[in-house]
Enzyme design. Structure first.
Site, PDB file in Angstrom:
ATOM      1  N   ARG A  18       0.699   6.256   3.130  1.00  0.00           N
ATOM      2  CA  ARG A  18       1.634   5.528   3.555  1.00  0.00           C
ATOM      3  C   ARG A  18       3.391   6.135   3.249  1.00  0.00           C
ATOM      4  O   ARG A  18       3.426   5.662   4.901  1.00  0.00           O
ATOM      5  CB  ARG A  18       1.216   3.471   2.657  1.00  0.00           C
ATOM      6  N   ASP A  23      -4.061   0.445   1.298  1.00  0.00           N
ATOM      7  CA  ASP A  23      -4.258   1.852   0.732  1.00  0.00           C
ATOM      8  C   ASP A  23      -4.951   2.482   1.758  1.00  0.00           C
ATOM      9  O   ASP A  23      -6.024   2.583   1.851  1.00  0.00           O
ATOM     10  CB  ASP A  23      -3.942   2.536  -0.311  1.00  0.00           C
ATOM     11  N   CYS A  51       5.451   4.917  -2.072  1.00  0.00           N
ATOM     12  CA  CYS A  51       3.987   4.587  -2.398  1.00  0.00           C
ATOM     13  C   CYS A  51       3.024   5.305  -3.407  1.00  0.00           C
ATOM     14  O   CYS A  51       3.873   6.310  -4.441  1.00  0.00           O
ATOM     15  CB  CYS A  51       2.667   4.836  -0.784  1.00  0.00           C
TER      16      CYS A  51
END
Length: 166
Positions: free
Chosen positions: A19, A133, A13
């Protein structure tokens, strides 16, 4: 530890503090439950270097903890071309991550590069969707749920790839 016979999965990420580490530790748990842990090398990294060395973001760590998953000692690292080459499967969380991974690696072996939700069935309404996100949305529980959904599908995919010693 010799990981040469293991199938490598790395999640990527933007900063490697929300994440991708959530995916790393969720997949570790699921792999253990599916008796795949000894066959896999699982890691995570970032496309940027702004968080390098920082621990998992406290809200991401808290959500993992509420689901009984620890992530102690994990710190952010940036993806390198060598890391990309080392892993069999490189899994981004959103389309922007995929584009940044390509930039970082000079478009190497893109057939190993996927979004996490690509592993859902083709007819799933979530197939190929980005995982938002939570740094921006502040919805860490939704990120956890989406990542869990993707990791469950990934485990099913991996069962067809890795050999488990009985």
């Amino acid at each position: 530890m010799d990981n040469s016979n293991k199938y490598g999965v790395i999640f990527v990420c933007h900063g490697n503090i929300c994440r991708s580490p959530m995916a790393e530790f969720i997949l570790r748990r699921l792999a253990n439950q599916a008796s795949l842990a000894d066959c896999l090398e699982i890691a995570s990294a970032a496309t940027s270097d702004e968080e390098t060395g920082n621990p998992v973001y406290p809200l991401a760590k808290r959500v993992l903890a509420t689901h009984g998953i620890g992530c102690r000692l994990k710190t952010a690292q940036r993806l390198t071309p060598e890391m990309y080459d080392r892993y069999d499967l490189v899994v981004g969380m959103d389309a922007r991550n995929i584009e940044n991974i390509k930039l970082l690696t000079g478009n190497r072996l893109t057939e190993k590069l996927h979004l996490l939700l690509d592993f859902l069935p083709d007819d799933s309404p979530d197939h190929g969707r980005d995982i938002a996100d939570p740094w921006y949305t502040r919805d860490f529980e939704r990120a956890y749920s989406d990542i869990l959904m993707g990791c469950n599908a990934l485990v099913e995919h991996l069962k067809g790839i890795v050999a488990v010693d009985e």
